[in-house]
Design a protein around this motif. Structure first.
Motif, PDB file in Angstrom:
ATOM      1  N   ALA A   1       0.827  -1.208   0.000  1.00  0.00           N
ATOM      2  CA  ALA A   1       0.000   0.000   0.000  1.00  0.00           C
ATOM      3  C   ALA A   1       0.860   1.257   0.000  1.00  0.00           C
ATOM      4  O   ALA A   1       0.545   2.242  -0.667  1.00  0.00           O
TER       5      ALA A   1
ATOM      6  N   LEU B   1      -6.509   6.948  -0.587  1.00  0.00           N
ATOM      7  CA  LEU B   1      -7.022   5.666  -0.101  1.00  0.00           C
ATOM      8  C   LEU B   1      -5.880   4.744   0.331  1.00  0.00           C
ATOM      9  O   LEU B   1      -5.945   4.102   1.377  1.00  0.00           O
ATOM     10  N   TYR B   2      -4.825   4.685  -0.478  1.00  0.00           N
ATOM     11  CA  TYR B   2      -3.692   3.828  -0.139  1.00  0.00           C
ATOM     12  C   TYR B   2      -2.983   4.312   1.119  1.00  0.00           C
ATOM     13  O   TYR B   2      -2.525   3.519   1.942  1.00  0.00           O
TER      14      TYR B   2
ATOM     15  N   HIS C   1      -4.290   5.941   3.680  1.00  0.00           N
ATOM     16  CA  HIS C   1      -5.096   5.556   4.839  1.00  0.00           C
ATOM     17  C   HIS C   1      -5.033   4.054   5.082  1.00  0.00           C
ATOM     18  O   HIS C   1      -4.978   3.599   6.232  1.00  0.00           O
ATOM     19  N   ALA C   2      -5.030   3.281   3.994  1.00  0.00           N
ATOM     20  CA  ALA C   2      -4.957   1.823   4.142  1.00  0.00           C
ATOM     21  C   ALA C   2      -3.642   1.424   4.801  1.00  0.00           C
ATOM     22  O   ALA C   2      -3.615   0.577   5.709  1.00  0.00           O
TER      23      ALA C   2
ATOM     24  N   GLU D   1      -3.786   2.175   8.511  1.00  0.00           N
ATOM     25  CA  GLU D   1      -4.664   1.236   9.218  1.00  0.00           C
ATOM     26  C   GLU D   1      -3.987  -0.124   9.375  1.00  0.00           C
ATOM     27  O   GLU D   1      -4.088  -0.774  10.424  1.00  0.00           O
ATOM     28  N   ILE D   2      -3.284  -0.547   8.341  1.00  0.00           N
ATOM     29  CA  ILE D   2      -2.600  -1.839   8.401  1.00  0.00           C
ATOM     30  C   ILE D   2      -1.473  -1.794   9.430  1.00  0.00           C
ATOM     31  O   ILE D   2      -1.268  -2.740  10.197  1.00  0.00           O
TER      32      ILE D   2
END
Length: 293
Positions: A256, A272-273, A275-276, A279-280
């Motif tokens: 990501a 989006l990436y 934030h991903a 989160e990961i």
């Protein structure tokens, strides 16, 4: 006058450092910032300022073990050293910028260009810029004037221009400004100044990439050893299974992050990436915390 206190969850949101990470620093490094009332931790505003400095240095790649015991002045010195090194590099020669837009060309006529800046190329509009884009290699950055903060247009120019782009916009929606802020997009509102342009360029050059291993608690070698341990008595969890999940999370975060920092990726997709990836990383941090219990 009483000092305002903040709970650990609020501190995590303000600083960008997870609750699990703050607690791990207390256990591992003896960080003693919080006042405890029963099981609740409270932090002062100066504690939050200190943690923000720590976070900034972590984002630049400093290991937590080397900065966790530094005071505010020592952290400031390290942060200033990074800024000065970039400024010194920039001062070795003039900053060469290309101007795109009638307003920016007017700025050149109206206000004296600082001695630290050299105008490498000039185009009165976007059409002439696209026709003469072959000479863009002469510039360190391109400053483009847009009537509106058009992300599709910005994405297009990011694809065809190899050097950093600074956008000077005249109008924008609040939602568009929020997207730009989340992506650390170098933008300036009109009217602007040479000083703002130069500062924005420096900020863009010092912008850290998203750190993948910001909260890693174990080395790869340690994880290999941990995976061999028997199940945890209290929970019955298998260290081997947790280590496998940690490795999967790390691989996905790296994947990501590649797209989050890819200059050719669409801005909305980049968001989006990014934030991903965060989160990961948070999920991986919680898995590592389970191994510490």
């Amino acid at each position: 006058m009483p000092t305002e206190l903040y709970k650990i969850g609020t501190v995590a949101k303000i600083t960008g450092i997870s609750v699990e990470c703050l607690r791990a620093w207390e256990r591992r490094y003896g960080m003693d910032l919080a006042e405890k009332s029963g099981r609740t931790r409270f932090y002062h505003s100066n504690d939050i300022d200190w943690l923000k400095q720590v976070k900034s240095l972590l984002d630049q790649g400093h290991p937590i073990s080397q900065i966790i015991h530094l005071n505010t002045h020592e952290l400031e010195a390290r942060l200033e050293h990074r800024k000065v090194s970039v400024l010194k590099h920039s001062s070795d020669r003039k900053l060469k910028i290309a101007l795109v837009g009638g307003g920016l060309l007017g700025l050149e006529d109206e206000r004296e260009v600082p001695t630290t800046i050299e105008i490498a190329s000039r185009w009165p509009n976007l059409e002439s810029f696209e026709n003469g884009i072959d000479s863009i290699h002469l510039a360190d950055a391109v400053v483009i004037e847009l009537p509106s903060l058009d992300f599709q247009l910005i994405d297009y120019y990011r694809e065809i221009v190899s050097c950093p782009i600074i956008i000077v916009y005249r109008y924008a929606l609040q939602s568009e400004l929020e997207i730009a802020a989340k992506n650390a997009l170098p933008i300036l509102s009109w009217p602007t100044s040479w000083e703002q342009i130069e500062q924005t360029y420096i900020a863009e050059k010092t912008q850290p990439a998203l750190p993948i291993d910001l909260e890693k608690r174990f080395t790869d070698e340690q994880l290999v050893d941990i995976a061999k341990k028997p199940p945890i008595k209290e929970s019955g969890l298998s260290p081997h299974s947790i280590v496998q999940l940690i490795r999967e999370a790390e691989a996905l975060a790296i994947h990501a992050d590649r797209y989050a920092n890819n200059e050719n990726t669409n801005i909305r997709i980049t968001d989006l990436y990014r934030h991903a990836a965060l989160e990961i990383q948070t999920a991986r941090s919680k898995l590592e915390t389970a191994l510490e219990l």
